[in-house]
Design a protein around this motif. Structure first.
Motif, mmCIF file in Angstrom:
data_model
loop_
_atom_site.group_PDB
_atom_site.id
_atom_site.type_symbol
_atom_site.label_atom_id
_atom_site.label_comp_id
_atom_site.label_asym_id
_atom_site.label_seq_id
_atom_site.Cartn_x
_atom_site.Cartn_y
_atom_site.Cartn_z
ATOM 1 N N ARG A 207 51.705 44.082 -16.240
ATOM 2 C CA ARG A 207 52.595 44.980 -15.498
ATOM 3 C C ARG A 207 51.887 46.204 -14.939
ATOM 4 N NH1 ARG A 207 56.207 47.158 -20.611
ATOM 5 N NH2 ARG A 207 54.494 48.054 -21.833
ATOM 6 N N ASP A 208 50.788 46.630 -15.567
ATOM 7 C CA ASP A 208 50.060 47.807 -15.093
ATOM 8 C C ASP A 208 49.000 47.467 -14.049
ATOM 9 O OD1 ASP A 208 51.498 49.521 -16.768
ATOM 10 O OD2 ASP A 208 50.141 49.144 -18.451
ATOM 11 N N GLN A 209 48.876 46.197 -13.710
ATOM 12 C CA GLN A 209 47.882 45.765 -12.741
ATOM 13 C C GLN A 209 48.522 45.572 -11.360
ATOM 14 O OE1 GLN A 209 45.368 42.563 -14.147
ATOM 15 N NE2 GLN A 209 45.570 43.216 -16.286
ATOM 16 N N SER A 210 47.704 45.250 -10.383
ATOM 17 C CA SER A 210 48.178 45.110 -9.007
ATOM 18 C C SER A 210 48.994 43.834 -8.828
ATOM 19 C CB SER A 210 46.982 45.070 -8.052
ATOM 20 O OG SER A 210 46.235 43.874 -8.257
ATOM 21 N N ALA A 211 49.719 43.788 -7.716
ATOM 22 C CA ALA A 211 50.469 42.583 -7.390
ATOM 23 C C ALA A 211 49.536 41.381 -7.255
ATOM 24 C CB ALA A 211 51.257 42.793 -6.094
ATOM 25 N N ALA A 212 48.358 41.598 -6.674
ATOM 26 C CA ALA A 212 47.386 40.506 -6.523
ATOM 27 C C ALA A 212 46.918 39.999 -7.878
ATOM 28 C CB ALA A 212 46.203 40.966 -5.683
ATOM 29 N N ALA A 213 46.696 40.908 -8.822
ATOM 30 C CA ALA A 213 46.254 40.496 -10.155
ATOM 31 C C ALA A 213 47.336 39.686 -10.867
ATOM 32 C CB ALA A 213 45.882 41.723 -10.984
ATOM 33 N N ILE A 214 48.594 40.081 -10.699
ATOM 34 C CA ILE A 214 49.698 39.328 -11.301
ATOM 35 C C ILE A 214 49.786 37.949 -10.674
ATOM 36 C CG2 ILE A 214 52.196 39.250 -11.616
ATOM 37 C CD1 ILE A 214 52.122 42.350 -11.580
ATOM 38 N N LYS A 215 49.699 37.898 -9.349
ATOM 39 C CA LYS A 215 49.727 36.607 -8.640
ATOM 40 C C LYS A 215 48.611 35.695 -9.117
ATOM 41 C CE LYS A 215 47.599 36.384 -4.924
ATOM 42 N NZ LYS A 215 46.220 36.062 -4.499
ATOM 43 N N ASP A 216 47.401 36.223 -9.219
ATOM 44 C CA ASP A 216 46.256 35.417 -9.659
ATOM 45 C C ASP A 216 46.438 34.927 -11.096
ATOM 46 O OD1 ASP A 216 45.063 35.800 -7.206
ATOM 47 O OD2 ASP A 216 43.740 37.412 -7.890
ATOM 48 N N ALA A 217 46.979 35.771 -11.957
ATOM 49 C CA ALA A 217 47.187 35.387 -13.351
ATOM 50 C C ALA A 217 48.193 34.252 -13.452
ATOM 51 C CB ALA A 217 47.660 36.595 -14.159
ATOM 52 N N ILE A 218 49.228 34.294 -12.640
ATOM 53 C CA ILE A 218 50.227 33.223 -12.661
ATOM 54 C C ILE A 218 49.607 31.909 -12.201
ATOM 55 C CG2 ILE A 218 52.364 32.387 -11.604
ATOM 56 C CD1 ILE A 218 53.320 35.311 -11.550
ATOM 57 N N PHE A 219 48.845 31.955 -11.105
ATOM 58 C CA PHE A 219 48.266 30.708 -10.605
ATOM 59 C C PHE A 219 47.199 30.156 -11.550
ATOM 60 C CE2 PHE A 219 50.354 31.441 -6.527
ATOM 61 C CZ PHE A 219 50.650 30.143 -6.167
ATOM 62 N N ARG A 220 46.458 31.019 -12.217
ATOM 63 C CA ARG A 220 45.502 30.536 -13.214
ATOM 64 C C ARG A 220 46.236 29.801 -14.341
ATOM 65 N NH1 ARG A 220 42.970 35.605 -12.565
ATOM 66 N NH2 ARG A 220 43.962 36.353 -14.493
ATOM 67 N N SER A 221 47.333 30.373 -14.782
ATOM 68 C CA SER A 221 48.105 29.740 -15.852
ATOM 69 C C SER A 221 48.697 28.412 -15.389
ATOM 70 C CB SER A 221 49.231 30.669 -16.312
ATOM 71 O OG SER A 221 48.714 31.825 -16.920
ATOM 72 N N LEU A 222 49.152 28.352 -14.148
ATOM 73 C CA LEU A 222 49.693 27.098 -13.613
ATOM 74 C C LEU A 222 48.631 26.012 -13.565
ATOM 75 C CD1 LEU A 222 51.898 28.394 -10.654
ATOM 76 C CD2 LEU A 222 52.725 27.286 -12.737
ATOM 77 N N GLU A 223 47.427 26.368 -13.098
ATOM 78 C CA GLU A 223 46.357 25.382 -12.991
ATOM 79 C C GLU A 223 45.915 24.903 -14.372
ATOM 80 O OE1 GLU A 223 45.036 24.062 -9.929
ATOM 81 O OE2 GLU A 223 47.011 24.942 -9.529
ATOM 82 N N THR A 224 45.836 25.817 -15.318
ATOM 83 C CA THR A 224 45.475 25.427 -16.682
ATOM 84 C C THR A 224 46.540 24.523 -17.281
ATOM 85 O OG1 THR A 224 44.271 27.492 -17.023
ATOM 86 C CG2 THR A 224 44.942 26.290 -18.992
ATOM 87 N N TYR A 225 47.797 24.861 -17.065
ATOM 88 C CA TYR A 225 48.915 24.084 -17.605
ATOM 89 C C TYR A 225 48.939 22.680 -16.999
ATOM 90 C CZ TYR A 225 53.701 23.159 -19.202
ATOM 91 O OH TYR A 225 54.818 22.633 -19.804
ATOM 92 N N ARG A 226 48.696 22.594 -15.696
ATOM 93 C CA ARG A 226 48.753 21.300 -15.000
ATOM 94 C C ARG A 226 47.578 20.411 -15.371
ATOM 95 N NH1 ARG A 226 46.908 19.715 -10.007
ATOM 96 N NH2 ARG A 226 46.159 21.827 -9.561
ATOM 97 N N GLY A 227 46.422 20.994 -15.631
ATOM 98 C CA GLY A 227 45.247 20.210 -15.997
ATOM 99 C C GLY A 227 44.835 19.279 -14.869
ATOM 100 N N ASP A 228 44.604 18.019 -15.194
ATOM 101 C CA ASP A 228 44.166 17.027 -14.210
ATOM 102 C C ASP A 228 45.330 16.351 -13.485
ATOM 103 O OD1 ASP A 228 41.521 17.502 -14.890
ATOM 104 O OD2 ASP A 228 41.520 15.980 -16.470
ATOM 105 N N ARG A 229 46.530 16.717 -13.837
ATOM 106 C CA ARG A 229 47.698 16.106 -13.203
ATOM 107 C C ARG A 229 47.786 16.564 -11.745
ATOM 108 N NH1 ARG A 229 52.680 14.370 -15.836
ATOM 109 N NH2 ARG A 229 54.345 14.125 -14.281
ATOM 110 N N PRO A 230 48.029 15.649 -10.801
ATOM 111 C CA PRO A 230 48.120 16.049 -9.392
ATOM 112 C C PRO A 230 49.279 17.019 -9.168
ATOM 113 C CG PRO A 230 47.930 13.653 -9.611
ATOM 114 C CD PRO A 230 48.181 14.187 -10.979
ATOM 115 N N ARG A 231 49.112 17.927 -8.199
ATOM 116 C CA ARG A 231 50.200 18.824 -7.833
ATOM 117 C C ARG A 231 51.306 17.998 -7.184
ATOM 118 N NH1 ARG A 231 47.451 22.122 -5.077
ATOM 119 N NH2 ARG A 231 47.074 23.649 -6.715
ATOM 120 N N GLU A 232 52.512 18.056 -7.749
ATOM 121 C CA GLU A 232 53.600 17.196 -7.302
ATOM 122 C C GLU A 232 54.480 17.849 -6.236
ATOM 123 O OE1 GLU A 232 55.526 16.442 -11.005
ATOM 124 O OE2 GLU A 232 54.214 14.763 -11.516
#
Length: 245
Positions: A207-232
């Motif tokens: 919450r104390d970081q920039s909007a870009a940092a929050i956006k990047d953190a969300i996408f990193r978590s999504l990619e880690t969560y998805r793993g090798d599964r194709p983006r649907e």
């Protein structure tokens, strides 16, 4: 065919904002990743009368070339309509009338979330047209609210009347997250959906970081969560920090 799809991808990317709006009281970041070469997700920013800003995010049913074409049509109607902006309901109703004429018989539809930020009155107004509700984080209360409301997807009924919902006031550093369902419905190797709970955790932790940092953190978590599964599905989000330092 591959070359034509690559051309289509370049054209579609050119329709998205090249940079965030430069507004003193606002920090915004966004990213859209299609499931295939082209997709049906869309986001944009619009300068409004009296210093306000409009933020829109939309999702065409399905994905691929057909969705991309419908997205381009929706974008054109919004850009034309905002030139004589008279409020969110008027803008979205006009776009819906034209889109219904174009796609009603095809079975396609478009979900959309429109957010108007009025800094002078410290007011948020939004329209939810069948779309995922936005998340609002208040750093003072350390709590989340859903910017929810009723509203039909675009392209279904030409005479549908949209209603704007409002929130008065916000604390400095408040965060609004707009997303398409490809975010929450990202699946891991076991087929489980990402959901909303991790989004709240990430926003709170950054919450104390920039909007870009929050956006990047969300996408990193999504990619880690998805793993090798194709983006649907196409995956798009917009992060807005209000009264950002």
């Amino acid at each position: 065919m591959k070359q034509e799809l690559e051309y289509a991808r370049e054209i579609q990317l050119s329709m998205l904002p090249r940079e965030a709006p430069h507004v003193e009281w606002l920090d915004v970041a966004a990213l859209s990743l299609p499931a295939t070469e082209v997709g049906g997700d869309y986001y944009d920013y619009f300068r409004l009368p009296e210093g306000g800003l409009g933020v829109v995010i939309a999702d065409v049913s399905g994905h691929g070339v057909s969705s991309a074409l419908h997205m381009a049509t929706a974008r054109a109607h919004l850009i034309a309509g905002v030139q004589s902006y008279a409020g969110g309901p008027h803008l979205i109703q006009a776009a819906n009338r034209f889109l219904t004429r174009d796609i009603q018989d095809t079975g396609w539809f478009i979900t959309l979330f429109w957010l108007e930020i009025d800094p002078a009155r410290r007011r948020l107004a939004w329209i939810r047209a069948g779309h995922e509700a936005a998340l609002f984080y208040d750093p003072v209360r350390d709590q989340f609210d859903r910017l929810d409301g009723d509203g039909m997807a675009l392209g279904v009924a030409s005479d549908y009347r949209y209603q704007a919902y409002e929130k008065q006031g916000w604390a400095a550093g408040s965060i609004v997250l707009l997303s398409t369902d490809g975010v929450q419905e990202t699946r891991n190797a076991r087929g489980q959906m990402f959901g909303n709970a991790p989004l709240r955790q990430i926003i709170r932790a950054h919450r104390d970081q920039s909007a870009a940092a929050i956006k990047d953190a969300i996408f990193r978590s999504l990619e880690t969560y998805r793993g090798d599964r194709p983006r649907e599905d196409d995956t798009t989000l917009v992060v807005v920090k209000l009264d950002a330092a």
